[in-house]
Design a protein around this motif. Structure first.
Motif: not given
Length: 129
Positions: A112-113, A69-70, A105-108, A119-124
């Motif tokens: 990012y969202r 994603l990055w 810009e909207l894609l970026s 990152k917040k998810s506990e799903f691995k």
């Protein structure tokens, strides 16, 4: 993320696909020698956005998905930079530039969202289910 089974279900992938198609339709007809290189480059970078989202998703783990994603977000920035050159070289009109730059810009932001959400998810990831 946990309920998503295919990358085609991801909004950012669908939006990046539309962006890539739009870029391709505008730049595929550029035939002057000096325009061809930039046209090919922007077509490739816009395609990389959706390709990296798909590849990262298919790896099945969130760490790898985040890495891709990055890369995808970076490709959106690369496409945006190339749009500036296309405008500067008078390959596109300012109205086209503004519309496409806004989409990049909207894609970026969308990518990012998604990164933040993962990152917040506990799903691995699917391969850990």
């Amino acid at each position: 993320m946990e309920g998503i089974k295919r990358f085609e279900e991801l909004i950012v992938w669908r939006e990046s696909r539309e962006f890539s198609k739009e870029i391709h339709s505008i730049f595929k007809h550029k035939n002057k020698l000096e325009e061809r290189a930039l046209s090919n480059q922007i077509i490739r970078s816009s395609s990389s956005i959706m390709d990296n989202i798909a590849e990262g998703f298919e790896r099945g783990g969130n760490k790898e998905f985040l890495q891709y994603l990055w890369i995808s977000k970076a490709s959106a920035g690369e496409s945006r930079s190339q749009l500036y050159r296309a405008l500067d070289f008078e390959m596109i009109q300012e109205s086209e530039f503004l519309k496409l730059k806004s989409k990049a810009e909207l894609l970026s932001v969308g990518i990012y969202r998604l990164i933040v959400q993962i990152k917040k998810s506990e799903f691995k990831g699917q391969k850990f289910s």
